[in-house]
Design a protein around this motif. Structure first.
Motif, PDB file in Angstrom:
ATOM      1  N   THR A  41       0.789  -1.038  -0.013  1.00 14.87           N
ATOM      2  CA  THR A  41       0.012  -0.058   0.106  1.00 14.87           C
ATOM      3  C   THR A  41       0.988   1.183  -0.056  1.00 14.87           C
ATOM      4  N   LYS A  42       0.145   2.306  -0.497  1.00 11.78           N
ATOM      5  CA  LYS A  42       0.921   3.609  -0.485  1.00 11.78           C
ATOM      6  C   LYS A  42       1.073   4.134   1.011  1.00 11.78           C
ATOM      7  N   THR A  43       2.127   4.980   1.124  1.00 17.17           N
ATOM      8  CA  THR A  43       2.323   5.683   2.478  1.00 17.17           C
ATOM      9  C   THR A  43       1.149   6.638   2.789  1.00 17.17           C
ATOM     10  N   VAL A  44       0.385   7.107   1.814  1.00 16.44           N
ATOM     11  CA  VAL A  44      -0.626   8.172   2.030  1.00 16.44           C
ATOM     12  C   VAL A  44      -1.636   7.691   0.965  1.00 16.44           C
ATOM     13  N   LEU A  45      -2.813   7.505   1.356  1.00 17.26           N
ATOM     14  CA  LEU A  45      -3.889   7.111   0.655  1.00 17.26           C
ATOM     15  C   LEU A  45      -5.034   7.926   0.518  1.00 17.26           C
ATOM     16  N   ASP A  46      -5.786   8.119  -0.676  1.00 18.56           N
ATOM     17  CA  ASP A  46      -6.573   9.050  -0.780  1.00 18.56           C
ATOM     18  C   ASP A  46      -7.951   8.255  -0.377  1.00 18.56           C
ATOM     19  N   THR A  47      -9.164   8.962  -0.385  1.00 19.26           N
ATOM     20  CA  THR A  47     -10.388   8.400  -0.112  1.00 19.26           C
ATOM     21  C   THR A  47     -10.821   6.975  -0.818  1.00 19.26           C
ATOM     22  N   HIS A  48     -10.526   7.181  -1.986  1.00 24.52           N
ATOM     23  CA  HIS A  48     -10.919   6.119  -3.216  1.00 24.52           C
ATOM     24  C   HIS A  48      -9.783   4.793  -2.652  1.00 24.52           C
ATOM     25  N   GLU A  49      -8.677   5.228  -2.597  1.00 21.01           N
ATOM     26  CA  GLU A  49      -7.718   4.146  -2.349  1.00 21.01           C
ATOM     27  C   GLU A  49      -7.914   3.535  -1.038  1.00 21.01           C
ATOM     28  N   LYS A  50      -8.286   4.315   0.064  1.00 21.00           N
ATOM     29  CA  LYS A  50      -8.815   3.319   1.207  1.00 21.00           C
ATOM     30  C   LYS A  50      -9.803   2.792   1.027  1.00 21.00           C
ATOM     31  N   ARG A  51     -10.713   3.045   0.237  1.00 15.43           N
ATOM     32  CA  ARG A  51     -12.224   2.233   0.152  1.00 15.43           C
ATOM     33  C   ARG A  51     -11.588   0.961  -0.708  1.00 15.43           C
ATOM     34  N   LEU A  52     -10.634   0.903  -1.447  1.00 13.26           N
ATOM     35  CA  LEU A  52     -10.263  -0.317  -2.261  1.00 13.26           C
ATOM     36  C   LEU A  52      -9.590  -1.342  -1.328  1.00 13.26           C
ATOM     37  N   LEU A  53      -8.657  -0.655  -0.392  1.00 12.46           N
ATOM     38  CA  LEU A  53      -7.749  -1.306   0.379  1.00 12.46           C
ATOM     39  C   LEU A  53      -8.571  -2.059   1.251  1.00 12.46           C
ATOM     40  N   ARG A  54      -9.613  -1.278   1.921  1.00  9.38           N
ATOM     41  CA  ARG A  54     -10.424  -1.924   2.961  1.00  9.38           C
ATOM     42  C   ARG A  54     -11.095  -3.220   2.438  1.00  9.38           C
ATOM     43  N   LYS A  55     -11.842  -2.968   1.181  1.00  9.53           N
ATOM     44  CA  LYS A  55     -12.460  -4.045   0.356  1.00  9.53           C
ATOM     45  C   LYS A  55     -11.462  -5.356   0.335  1.00  9.53           C
ATOM     46  N   GLN A  56     -10.431  -4.983  -0.187  1.00 15.52           N
ATOM     47  CA  GLN A  56      -9.487  -6.021  -0.460  1.00 15.52           C
ATOM     48  C   GLN A  56      -8.951  -6.909   0.747  1.00 15.52           C
ATOM     49  N   VAL A  57      -8.738  -6.026   1.940  1.00 18.77           N
ATOM     50  CA  VAL A  57      -8.043  -6.802   3.256  1.00 18.77           C
ATOM     51  C   VAL A  57      -9.594  -7.662   3.671  1.00 18.77           C
ATOM     52  N   LEU A  58     -10.787  -6.927   3.830  1.00 20.34           N
ATOM     53  CA  LEU A  58     -11.824  -7.729   4.183  1.00 20.34           C
ATOM     54  C   LEU A  58     -12.180  -8.865   3.386  1.00 20.34           C
ATOM     55  N   SER A  59     -12.140  -8.769   2.240  1.00 25.46           N
ATOM     56  CA  SER A  59     -12.179  -9.952   1.302  1.00 25.46           C
ATOM     57  C   SER A  59     -11.503 -11.101   1.748  1.00 25.46           C
ATOM     58  N   TYR A  60     -10.088 -10.540   2.136  1.00 22.85           N
ATOM     59  CA  TYR A  60      -9.111 -11.751   2.390  1.00 22.85           C
ATOM     60  C   TYR A  60      -9.531 -12.225   3.678  1.00 22.85           C
ATOM     61  N   ILE A  61      -9.660 -11.657   4.636  1.00 22.01           N
ATOM     62  CA  ILE A  61      -9.916 -11.904   6.035  1.00 22.01           C
ATOM     63  C   ILE A  61     -11.475 -12.784   6.106  1.00 22.01           C
ATOM     64  N   HIS A  62     -12.503 -12.319   5.591  1.00 20.76           N
ATOM     65  CA  HIS A  62     -13.794 -12.856   5.715  1.00 20.76           C
ATOM     66  C   HIS A  62     -14.257 -13.802   4.630  1.00 20.76           C
ATOM     67  N   GLY A  63     -13.550 -13.365   3.366  1.00 21.82           N
ATOM     68  CA  GLY A  63     -14.010 -14.146   1.966  1.00 21.82           C
ATOM     69  C   GLY A  63     -15.305 -13.394   1.614  1.00 21.82           C
ATOM     70  N   PHE A  64     -15.594 -12.382   2.108  1.00 20.87           N
ATOM     71  CA  PHE A  64     -16.716 -11.430   1.457  1.00 20.87           C
ATOM     72  C   PHE A  64     -16.492 -10.108   1.814  1.00 20.87           C
ATOM     73  N   VAL A  65     -17.440  -9.157   1.312  1.00 19.39           N
ATOM     74  CA  VAL A  65     -17.445  -7.698   1.885  1.00 19.39           C
ATOM     75  C   VAL A  65     -18.659  -7.414   2.007  1.00 19.39           C
ATOM     76  N   SER A  66     -18.952  -6.807   3.003  1.00 19.51           N
ATOM     77  CA  SER A  66     -20.357  -6.463   3.634  1.00 19.51           C
ATOM     78  C   SER A  66     -21.004  -5.315   2.652  1.00 19.51           C
ATOM     79  N   LYS A  67     -22.065  -5.259   2.265  1.00 16.77           N
ATOM     80  CA  LYS A  67     -22.744  -4.229   1.490  1.00 16.77           C
ATOM     81  C   LYS A  67     -22.828  -3.129   2.488  1.00 16.77           C
TER      82      LYS A  67
END
Length: 694
Positions: free
Chosen positions: A463-489
């Motif tokens: 990940t970048k050292t500084v993320l904008d709002t869109h990049e944060k949104r994408l990173l959170r989805k990516q990580v939660l998808s790995y942890i839980h196997g899905f992303v909540s709506k």
């Protein structure tokens, strides 16, 4: 002829494991072949004296030991155990030597040798070991013909050494009789002091720990013995005002009822000894509490709950338990009475990770005490909190544990840690560190965030050292998808209202929607940009005011540039002159302060001379050379604490990622133009207060 310590240990090893090889014996005891051969000769000479068969060695390096040797020596061991004799370790012998030096006059090698039943040469080695133990207390063992062996140094430090020694020494079972025998003490005196201490317990409505009840009678007896000999405290670092009004001071006077003419400093020392002693139970009343200690402990626990995402059940009872330990710890820390002997083997498995999180939560307590919490005191707090969590059936082992690895310096690393822990509040973030620290990191973790590729068996998210709002949104989805196997709506209040309307009559949809939104915002704290804490922090434009902005067409050297940039902070009293020298020195070899094309943030540690947090900016149109980089923008950062400047630094980092705006800043014709760009980035970050659900 008797066997020395090493040869006795070698013989014990052979008798315990007759199949052991010469090579393993050499490795175990750090011996050469020649040294081992010499030891076997000595052992055989001793066996010959006892009319026992000698130990033989085969060409393959094995040992042949006759059965008669086993039978005879086992009989000797059994006889020794029946006679209650004991073989002391080197550490135990040094403890005994210290107690003798503290309590007796005119001691020679012969006195030590007879008392401990060992040779003069062994005593000399033990005295050297004891001297090493005394170095942290700045005490020295001396010898004089008239005085014999004695300890030279500050009396307060000597008593600290004695208390530390007794705590460790008396942990061993059945060692007290040995100490009483060596010091030639009368047991009746110790029992008398124990009775007095039990009366103190009743007066103070407390129960001292078993460990304290073991050591305190002996400590008080030996200290009073020293006082009677004229060894008095001179200028001790004890506050009369703080201790004289306590119930413990009154109890100390009753404890010492038969000690006439005792100096006030000595009464205060005994009071301090009572105040700093650990207890297992206490009826703590409001008038006995240290002012403002309870709020500091409460803040520490709140910070721990925030860091671990664990909500403590029966929180008041836990606070009482913590206060019970931390009140005496306060006096130990303040007067440097904390035992420095490491607590071995208590932080295994999950408790090691928990300890890391407790350390991150101690700031409110350290600010109150105005001192760092020593490691041993930290460990006891960890054990208290860890035991409470286990009792509740909670476990940090069940939570996702993350670390942040960043090669770009302390400030950038902390910034990443701050942003990611805000983005993933349900995770436990253990540490932020450099790549070098990561290589030797030994705590268990589940995922790692880093801007660079790392070699790890765990899941790595680049990940970048500084993320904008869109990049944060994408990173959170990516990580939660790995942890839980899905992303909540995304949860929409309009959808909830529609469901409610299908089954009930809604009188005021607008009010209901407003309340639902407030509730969901409170429940789901997945803040993408800022938290409530951050909104109170100063913006970049608050720090970089007109007086802290400078322009230059050309400048001679990097050092000149740093000094020029820091000038306004120095003039306004934000920093001391030494802070500028520290900045120049800290970035001589490491370009981690370069955060973008042509922009650098020189800084040093708070203790290097920061008076209060501040920033200043220097724009150099022609640039200045720094370790292969051409720098046009310098922003000196002086951070007094770990939080105050973080929000502004985030805004500056965002600006550093925009080549277009950096160019505008470099090309700016005056201070007003520079301020407009800085203001733009301050405003942008303030506006981005978006809540994110999955």
């Amino acid at each position: 002829m008797n066997l020395n310590e090493r040869n006795s240990a070698i013989l014990d090893a052979l008798l315990s494991n007759p199949s052991i090889s010469s090579a393993l014996i050499e490795k175990k005891f750090g011996l050469s072949k020649r040294q081992l051969g010499y030891s076997i000769q000595k052992i055989n000479s001793w066996l010959k004296q006892l009319s026992l068969p000698l130990i033989e060695r085969t060409s393959q390096g094995q040992f042949l030991i006759d059965e008669k040797v086993f039978t005879a020596l086992n009989h000797v061991k059994e006889t020794a155990e029946q006679n209650h004799s004991s073989i002391l370790t080197v550490r135990q012998r040094t403890h005994l030597l210290l107690c003798m030096l503290i309590s007796k006059d005119y001691l020679t090698l012969d006195h030590f040798s007879i008392a401990l039943h060992i040779s003069r040469n062994t005593i000399l080695r033990d005295l050297k070991n004891l001297q090493k133990q005394l170095e942290p207390f700045q005490l020295h063992i001396r010898y004089g013909r008239k005085l014999g062996y004695y300890i030279e140094g500050n009396e307060f430090q000597l008593r600290k050494a004695l208390m530390s020694t007794l705590i460790e020494f008396l942990e061993s079972d059945n060692i007290l009789p040995e100490l009483i025998d060596v010091l030639e003490l009368k047991e009746d005196c110790l029992y008398s002091f124990r009775d007095r201490i039990e009366q103190v317990e009743k007066k103070l409505s407390i129960k001292f720990t078993d460990e304290k009840m073991k050591t305190m009678p002996l400590t008080l007896f030996l200290i009073l013995q020293r006082i009677r000999k004229g060894a008095r405290l001179t200028d001790p670092p004890i506050s009369y005002k703080e201790l004289a009004g306590t119930k413990e001071y009154q109890a100390a006077e009753e404890l010492l009822f038969d000690q006439e003419g005792l100096p006030e400093a000595e009464k205060l020392f005994i009071t301090l000894h009572l105040l700093s002693a650990n207890v297992v139970t206490t009826e703590m009343k409001e008038e006995d509490a240290i002012p403002d200690l309870y709020p500091a402990v409460d803040s520490m626990l709140s910070l721990f709950e925030k860091v671990t995402c664990i909500r403590m059940q029966e929180r008041k009872q836990l606070l009482h338990k913590l206060m019970q330990h931390i009140k005496p710890a306060y006096y130990r820390i303040k007067y440097n009475l904390t035992d420095t002997t490491p607590v071995p083997g208590v932080l295994n498995g999950e408790f090691r990770s928990l300890h890391q999180l407790v350390k991150r939560s101690l700031e409110p307590l350290e600010l109150f005490i105005e001192s760092e919490i020593p490691e041993n005191e930290q460990i006891y707090i960890t054990l208290l909190i860890g035991g409470w969590i286990r009792q509740q059936g909670e476990s940090i082992g069940e939570k996702v544990k993350a670390i942040v690895v960043c090669p770009q310096g302390v400030s950038v690393s902390k910034l990443m840690f701050h942003e990611l822990s805000g983005l993933f509040p349900e995770f436990i973030f253990l540490d932020s560190m450099s790549v070098r620290e990561f290589i030797t990191y030994d705590l268990e973790y589940d995922i790692v965030f880093s801007p660079v590729l790392l070699e790890t068996s765990r899941k790595l998210f680049i990940t970048k050292t500084v993320l904008d709002t869109h990049e944060k949104r994408l990173l959170r989805k990516q990580v939660l998808s790995y942890i839980h196997g899905f992303v909540s709506k995304e949860v929409r209040t309009s959808d909830i209202i529609q469901i409610i309307s299908n089954h009930a009559t809604v009188k005021n949809k607008e009010a209901l929607e407003k309340e639902l939104q407030a509730y969901l915002t409170q429940v789901d704290e997945h803040v993408v940009k800022t938290t409530s804490d951050e909104t109170q922090q100063q913006q970049l434009c608050d720090f970089l005011i007109n007086q802290h902005l400078k322009m230059a067409y050309q400048i001679g050297s990097w050092e000149d540039a740093v000094r020029s940039c820091a000038g306004s902070l120095l003039d306004k009293g934000n920093i001391e002159p030494r802070y500028i020298d520290a900045m120049i020195k800290s970035c001589e070899k490491d370009p981690y302060i370069v955060i973008g094309p042509g922009i650098a943030i020189p800084h040093a540690s708070p203790e290097d001379g920061v008076v209060r947090t501040g920033m200043s900016l220097l724009k150099i149109k022609n640039g200045v050379q720094y370790l292969g980089y051409r720098i046009h923008i310098l922003v000196v950062i002086a951070a007094k604490d770990k939080k105050e400047h973080i929000h502004a630094l985030m805004q500056l980092m965002k600006l550093s990622k925009s080549e277009a705006d950096l160019k505008k800043l470099i090309d700016a014709s005056g201070i007003p133009d520079m301020r407009r760009i800085i203001q733009q980035y301050s405003d942008d970050v303030v506006k981005e207060k978006e809540f994110y659900y999955g």
